[in-house]
Design an enzyme around this catalytic site. Structure first.
Site, PDB file in Angstrom:
ATOM      1  N   HIS A  17       0.496 -11.922   2.162  1.00 55.52           N
ATOM      2  CA  HIS A  17      -0.586 -11.175   1.494  1.00 55.52           C
ATOM      3  C   HIS A  17      -1.414 -12.055   0.541  1.00 55.52           C
ATOM      4  O   HIS A  17      -2.627 -11.952   0.487  1.00 55.52           O
ATOM      5  CB  HIS A  17       0.025  -9.983   0.752  1.00 55.52           C
TER       6      HIS A  17
ATOM      7  N   TYR B 201       0.835  -1.215   0.000  1.00 53.20           N
ATOM      8  CA  TYR B 201       0.000   0.000   0.000  1.00 53.20           C
ATOM      9  C   TYR B 201       0.871   1.266   0.000  1.00 53.20           C
ATOM     10  O   TYR B 201       0.358   2.369  -0.183  1.00 53.20           O
ATOM     11  CB  TYR B 201      -0.941   0.045   1.213  1.00 53.20           C
TER      12      TYR B 201
END
Ligand code: NDP
Length: 279
Positions: A114, A56
């Site tokens: 992730h 991010y």
């Protein structure tokens, strides 16, 4: 298992004994330059659980907000994630060190793989690395994200620690019954990403009726549904009023009939990528 804290956000007890606030704040697509302010707003509204990820590119902003918050570290729950290209042993350790440095923290509460990125076949090796990170105390809990039953089954048979959490796309249109049932059977808590279907709130008459009956918004009804079915939720918003709206879900309760009506919206409709398509 849940217990109520002073700010009324229930805690879920994870399989390693640590507790996670059932409602958190996600920062996917939050502009790195605005992350510190937005996370500060979230803290002021009452959120204590923040979900970020290396990919991010806003861990620094989260770290800045934590540092300036004046909040005690033990009152916060901070999650970050290992990106696919860093899976492995040395690369994962290095990625973890860099995340901690960007967050200006000595430890994270939860570190996740992730995506399985199964085509690269490195998630078992990566999990072994996360096990070492947990042993070192620098991640209090470890878990995975976007893992399907075959990926979880391999972890359970080939490694030592059962993931505390599996963070998956989950909202009324995509309830993932198979993965959540597997998690329940093996003690893996389910965390819902895109809990509000990325803002495409269910335009369904029965949900609107439920919302008006309780004097609540569609978003509040959907988040309340997540809470009552046992999901950990991490809605994202850049808007402080919507942060407060999404936080005000502990003063009403959906009936069994209302829960059943929302369960009935399942349509296997994915918004994000299928785990097999992300490498
Ligand atoms: P959400 O379902 O949380 O929806 C976010 C969107 O909904 C934003 O566009 C926001 O707009 C809007 N919104 C938020 N609150 C309201 C409200 N009360 N009324 C109307 N609209 C609202 O989607 P995300 O994809 O952001 O998922 C949440 C978090 O999950 C992420 O931030 C991230 O932390 C995590 N995640 C994890 C993934 C993974 O692979 N592990 C993948 C994707 C997300 P606005 O900002 O304008 O309010």
């Amino acid at each position: 298992m849940t217990e109520t804290t002073t700010n009324s956000v229930p805690n879920i007890v994870l399989n390693d004994g640590n507790v996670i606030p059932q409602l958190g704040f996600g920062v996917f697509k939050v502009d790195p330059d605005k992350t510190s302010r937005i996370v500060t707003d979230a803290f002021e509204v009452g959120y204590r659980h923040i979900d970020t990820a290396a990919i991010y590119h806003n861990e620094e902003g989260v770290g800045h907000a934590i540092k300036n918050s004046g909040l005690a570290r033990e009152d916060l729950f901070i999650t970050t994630k290992l990106w696919n290209s860093e899976q492995g042993t040395a690369s994962a350790l290095d990625a973890f060190d860099k995340s901690l440095a960007r967050l200006q923290l000595d430890y994270v509460d939860l570190y996740l793989i992730h995506w399985p990125a199964a085509v690269n076949d490195r998630y078992i090796e990566s999990w072994n690395t996360l096990e070492k990170i947990k042993e070192s105390g620098r991640a209090r809990s470890i878990g995975v994200s976007n893992f399907l039953v075959p990926h979880l089954t391999r972890l359970l048979t080939e490694t030592h620690i059962v993931p505390a959490v599996n963070q998956i796309e989950l909202h009324p249109d995509l309830q993932q019954p198979e993965v959540t049932a597997f998690g329940r059977a093996h003690g893996v808590a389910t965390e819902a990403w895109s809990p509000l279907s990325q803002g495409r709130l269910v335009k369904n008459q029965s949900v609107s009726d439920i919302a008006s009956r309780h004097g609540k918004s569609l978003a509040q009804v959907i988040l309340r549904w997540h809470i009552q079915v046992g999901n950990i939720v991490i809605p994202k918003t850049n808007n402080r009023d919507r942060m407060a709206e999404n936080f005000a879900i502990f003063d009403f309760e959906l009936s069994d009939e209302e829960i059943t009506a929302i369960n009935g919206l399942e349509s296997d409709a994915r918004i994000g990528s299928h785990p097999d398509d992300v490498n």
